[in-house]
Design an enzyme around this catalytic site. Structure first.
Site, PDB file in Angstrom:
ATOM      1  CB  THR A 154       9.342   3.546   4.585  1.00 30.86           C
ATOM      2  OG1 THR A 154       7.931   3.307   4.450  1.00 30.86           O
ATOM      3  CG2 THR A 154       9.803   4.529   3.526  1.00 30.86           C
ATOM      4  CG  HIS A 159       1.522   6.233  10.518  1.00 29.02           C
ATOM      5  ND1 HIS A 159       2.265   5.347   9.763  1.00 29.02           N
ATOM      6  CD2 HIS A 159       0.808   6.965   9.637  1.00 29.02           C
ATOM      7  CE1 HIS A 159       1.980   5.538   8.473  1.00 29.02           C
ATOM      8  NE2 HIS A 159       1.107   6.510   8.362  1.00 29.02           N
ATOM      9  CB  CYS A 183     -16.561   9.813  28.545  1.00 29.18           C
ATOM     10  SG  CYS A 183     -15.627   8.714  27.465  1.00 29.18           S
ATOM     11  CD  GLN A 229       5.864   5.542   6.513  1.00 31.70           C
ATOM     12  OE1 GLN A 229       4.912   4.988   5.987  1.00 31.70           O
ATOM     13  NE2 GLN A 229       7.112   5.316   6.121  1.00 31.70           N
ATOM     14  NE  ARG A 267       3.178  -3.015  17.214  1.00 30.58           N
ATOM     15  CZ  ARG A 267       2.577  -2.202  16.337  1.00 30.58           C
ATOM     16  NH1 ARG A 267       1.254  -2.223  16.203  1.00 30.58           N
ATOM     17  NH2 ARG A 267       3.275  -1.354  15.612  1.00 30.58           N
TER      18      ARG A 267
HETATM   19  C1  BV8 Z   1      -6.172   6.558   5.298  1.00 31.84           C
HETATM   20  C2  BV8 Z   1       0.435   2.772  12.967  1.00 31.84           C
HETATM   21  C3  BV8 Z   1      -8.198   7.601   4.736  1.00 31.84           C
HETATM   22  C4  BV8 Z   1      -0.347   1.640  13.566  1.00 31.84           C
HETATM   23  C5  BV8 Z   1       0.310   2.404  10.551  1.00 31.84           C
HETATM   24  C6  BV8 Z   1      -8.936   0.582   1.878  1.00 31.84           C
HETATM   25  C7  BV8 Z   1      -9.690   1.202   2.862  1.00 31.84           C
HETATM   26  C8  BV8 Z   1      -9.210   2.299   3.581  1.00 31.84           C
HETATM   27  C9  BV8 Z   1      -7.935   2.766   3.349  1.00 31.84           C
HETATM   28  C10 BV8 Z   1      -7.199   2.123   2.381  1.00 31.84           C
HETATM   29  C11 BV8 Z   1      -7.673   1.065   1.627  1.00 31.84           C
HETATM   30  N1  BV8 Z   1      -6.707   0.690   0.751  1.00 31.84           N
HETATM   31  C12 BV8 Z   1      -5.632   1.472   0.935  1.00 31.84           C
HETATM   32  C13 BV8 Z   1      -5.924   2.336   1.903  1.00 31.84           C
HETATM   33  C14 BV8 Z   1      -5.074   3.336   2.439  1.00 31.84           C
HETATM   34  C15 BV8 Z   1      -4.307   2.680   3.581  1.00 31.84           C
HETATM   35  C16 BV8 Z   1      -3.120   1.991   2.977  1.00 31.84           C
HETATM   36  O1  BV8 Z   1      -2.235   2.660   2.487  1.00 31.84           O
HETATM   37  N2  BV8 Z   1      -3.124   0.651   3.004  1.00 31.84           N
HETATM   38  C17 BV8 Z   1      -1.997  -0.062   2.421  1.00 31.84           C
HETATM   39  C18 BV8 Z   1      -1.774  -1.365   3.187  1.00 31.84           C
HETATM   40  C19 BV8 Z   1      -2.289  -0.308   0.940  1.00 31.84           C
HETATM   41  N3  BV8 Z   1      -3.915   3.784   4.416  1.00 31.84           N
HETATM   42  C20 BV8 Z   1      -4.654   4.117   5.478  1.00 31.84           C
HETATM   43  O2  BV8 Z   1      -5.601   3.491   5.878  1.00 31.84           O
HETATM   44  C21 BV8 Z   1      -4.236   5.420   6.135  1.00 31.84           C
HETATM   45  N4  BV8 Z   1      -5.397   6.233   6.319  1.00 31.84           N
HETATM   46  O3  BV8 Z   1      -5.989   6.256   4.147  1.00 31.84           O
HETATM   47  O4  BV8 Z   1      -7.232   7.258   5.727  1.00 31.84           O
HETATM   48  C22 BV8 Z   1      -9.156   8.462   5.414  1.00 31.84           C
HETATM   49  C23 BV8 Z   1      -9.100   9.823   5.153  1.00 31.84           C
HETATM   50  C24 BV8 Z   1     -10.032  10.627   5.764  1.00 31.84           C
HETATM   51  C25 BV8 Z   1     -10.986  10.074   6.635  1.00 31.84           C
HETATM   52  C26 BV8 Z   1     -11.006   8.710   6.896  1.00 31.84           C
HETATM   53  C27 BV8 Z   1     -10.084   7.899   6.300  1.00 31.84           C
HETATM   54  C28 BV8 Z   1      -3.624   5.185   7.507  1.00 31.84           C
HETATM   55  C29 BV8 Z   1      -2.358   4.384   7.373  1.00 31.84           C
HETATM   56  C30 BV8 Z   1      -1.647   4.331   8.724  1.00 31.84           C
HETATM   57  C31 BV8 Z   1      -1.739   2.940   9.291  1.00 31.84           C
HETATM   58  N5  BV8 Z   1      -0.921   2.845  10.514  1.00 31.84           N
HETATM   59  N6  BV8 Z   1       1.031   2.350  11.690  1.00 31.84           N
HETATM   60  C32 BV8 Z   1       0.532   0.559  14.110  1.00 31.84           C
HETATM   61  O5  BV8 Z   1       1.767   0.607  13.896  1.00 31.84           O
HETATM   62  O6  BV8 Z   1      -0.008  -0.345  14.787  1.00 31.84           O
HETATM   63  S1  BV8 Z   1       1.054   1.953   9.105  1.00 31.84           S
HETATM   64  C33 BV8 Z   1       2.339   0.858   9.425  1.00 31.84           C
HETATM   65  O7  BV8 Z   1       2.535   0.139   8.247  1.00 31.84           O
HETATM   66  C34 BV8 Z   1       3.649   1.550   9.705  1.00 31.84           C
HETATM   67  O8  BV8 Z   1       3.487   2.777  10.364  1.00 31.84           O
HETATM   68  C35 BV8 Z   1       4.283   1.742   8.335  1.00 31.84           C
HETATM   69  O9  BV8 Z   1       4.109   3.033   7.866  1.00 31.84           O
HETATM   70  C36 BV8 Z   1       3.433   0.875   7.453  1.00 31.84           C
HETATM   71  C37 BV8 Z   1       4.237  -0.140   6.726  1.00 31.84           C
HETATM   72  O10 BV8 Z   1       4.787  -1.062   7.751  1.00 31.84           O
HETATM   73  P1  BV8 Z   1       6.232  -1.826   7.504  1.00 31.84           P
HETATM   74  O11 BV8 Z   1       6.260  -2.353   6.115  1.00 31.84           O
HETATM   75  O12 BV8 Z   1       6.699  -2.684   8.614  1.00 31.84           O
HETATM   76  O13 BV8 Z   1       7.144  -0.744   7.662  1.00 31.84           O
HETATM   77  P2  BV8 Z   1       7.655  -0.070   6.518  1.00 31.84           P
HETATM   78  O14 BV8 Z   1       6.625   0.294   5.502  1.00 31.84           O
HETATM   79  O15 BV8 Z   1       8.290   1.031   7.140  1.00 31.84           O
HETATM   80  O16 BV8 Z   1       8.576  -1.283   5.826  1.00 31.84           O
HETATM   81  C38 BV8 Z   1       9.749  -1.791   6.450  1.00 31.84           C
HETATM   82  C39 BV8 Z   1      10.823  -1.488   5.414  1.00 31.84           C
HETATM   83  O17 BV8 Z   1      12.064  -1.448   6.051  1.00 31.84           O
HETATM   84  C40 BV8 Z   1      10.905  -2.559   4.316  1.00 31.84           C
HETATM   85  O18 BV8 Z   1      10.997  -1.931   3.066  1.00 31.84           O
HETATM   86  C41 BV8 Z   1      12.229  -3.284   4.651  1.00 31.84           C
HETATM   87  O19 BV8 Z   1      12.912  -3.696   3.488  1.00 31.84           O
HETATM   88  C42 BV8 Z   1      13.010  -2.188   5.314  1.00 31.84           C
HETATM   89  N7  BV8 Z   1      14.015  -2.617   6.289  1.00 31.84           N
HETATM   90  C43 BV8 Z   1      13.925  -3.623   7.194  1.00 31.84           C
HETATM   91  N8  BV8 Z   1      15.042  -3.624   7.967  1.00 31.84           N
HETATM   92  C44 BV8 Z   1      15.827  -2.599   7.532  1.00 31.84           C
HETATM   93  C45 BV8 Z   1      15.179  -1.953   6.461  1.00 31.84           C
HETATM   94  N9  BV8 Z   1      15.713  -0.899   5.818  1.00 31.84           N
HETATM   95  C46 BV8 Z   1      16.922  -0.464   6.241  1.00 31.84           C
HETATM   96  N10 BV8 Z   1      17.608  -1.025   7.255  1.00 31.84           N
HETATM   97  C47 BV8 Z   1      17.091  -2.090   7.918  1.00 31.84           C
HETATM   98  N11 BV8 Z   1      17.799  -2.646   8.928  1.00 31.84           N
END
Ligand code: BV8
Length: 244
Positions: A188, A119, A150, A101, A70
């Site tokens: 997003t 992120h 380390c 994000q 990536r």
């Molecule tokens: C947290 C970096 C707590 C990495 C990313 C069970 C266990 C633990 C946690 C959870 C759980 N259930 C839920 C959670 C919370 C979880 C979560 O939300 N899960 C989701 C799946 C339900 N969240 C987490 O785990 C977060 N941390 O909760 O921690 C905690 C607190 C204290 C102590 C310990 C723990 C962390 C979340 C961050 C994850 N990392 N990215 C990497 O990239 O490798 S997230 C990653 O996915 C992206 O950054 C993005 O934010 C997210 C979504 O990805 P996509 O869908 O591709 O992107 P996006 O959402 O932006 O969607 C694309 C959009 O664009 C679509 O709508 C599409 O229609 C549109 N589009 C496409 N082309 C176009 C367009 N629009 C306009 N023009 C275009 N041309």
């Protein structure tokens, strides 16, 4: 895209503007979004299974190589007109904050100056054990490479699922998002928390919320304005409407 006249009025009178971007803003730069089908050798993996500490502990080489793949995609990508228009918009308002994000650094390469990365950033590497940023290391053929300090494994400086977002950036994003008069959610899916709660908190605090996306999301029914189209043309159209 014709920008609704009421939105043009809101844009022209806005004092404090906040933009939240997701992978959809980088899609037209050729950077796959999280929900695009994974291609080639990665097609059999679900990103949400690879972007976790558990996956890294279980198979550090696989996860490191996915990020290397990536990283190369991102290095070859160029900012698209959405990134450039957002960089220009930054200078048009008394207060403008860009919260992303995305981990690709394309906003900064397009000229956006203060970008809040919720992120992390794929071009930065850190030690898995110490959490410190590591900018260079001796290539010994180890995959992943080892921390020069380390000996622990190196990993990308991104926020994985089940990891907390960085404290400072999170506090900034929510302070900006709940104290603005105009909030844009662009490209997003609004399903990954806590970032996805930002537009809803902006709504709660009385901001006008605009969504720009190709598809509908959980935010669509609540947003004041929904501009359905590709960010690469809708965002420049917004900028043009500001100039008239
Ligand atoms: C947290 C970096 C707590 C990495 C990313 C069970 C266990 C633990 C946690 C959870 C759980 N259930 C839920 C959670 C919370 C979880 C979560 O939300 N899960 C989701 C799946 C339900 N969240 C987490 O785990 C977060 N941390 O909760 O921690 C905690 C607190 C204290 C102590 C310990 C723990 C962390 C979340 C961050 C994850 N990392 N990215 C990497 O990239 O490798 S997230 C990653 O996915 C992206 O950054 C993005 O934010 C997210 C979504 O990805 P996509 O869908 O591709 O992107 P996006 O959402 O932006 O969607 C694309 C959009 O664009 C679509 O709508 C599409 O229609 C549109 N589009 C496409 N082309 C176009 C367009 N629009 C306009 N023009 C275009 N041309």
């Amino acid at each position: 895209m014709t920008v609704p006249p009421q939105l043009i009025d809101r844009l022209k009178s806005a004092q404090r503007v906040v933009v939240l971007t997701g992978a959809g803003v980088s899609a037209e730069s050729g950077v796959p979004t999280f929900r695009d089908a994974q291609t080639g050798l990665w097609s059999k993996f679900n990103p949400e299974e690879l972007a976790t500490p558990r996956a890294f502990r279980r198979n550090p080489r696989l996860v490191w190589e996915w990020y290397e793949y990536r990283r190369k995609l991102v290095a070859e990508a160029k900012p698209n007109p959405a990134h450039t228009a957002l960089a220009e918009m930054e200078r048009l308002f008394p207060e403008f904050h860009l919260v992303t994000q995305n981990i690709d650094g394309l906003h900064q390469r397009a000229g956006s100056r203060n970008v809040v990365e919720l992120h992390g950033n794929i071009t930065r590497t850190k030690c898995f054990d110490e959490g410190t940023i590591v900018s260079n290391w001796t290539e010994t053929g180890d995959v992943p490479p080892k921390c020069p300090n380390c000996g622990g494994l190196l990993r990308p400086d991104v926020v994985w699922f089940e990891e907390p977002m960085p404290e400072k950036e999170t506090a900034l994003a929510f302070r900006f998002g709940t104290n603005c008069d105009l909030f844009f959610s662009i490209g997003t899916s609004a399903v990954v928390f806590p970032a996805a709660s930002l537009p809803f908190e902006a709504l709660e605090s009385g901001a006008t919320v605009v969504e720009i996306n190709l598809q509908s999301t959980p935010l669509t029914s609540k947003a004041h304005f929904v501009l359905a189209g590709p960010a690469g043309s809708v965002v420049p159209d917004l900028l043009k409407s500001l100039r008239i």
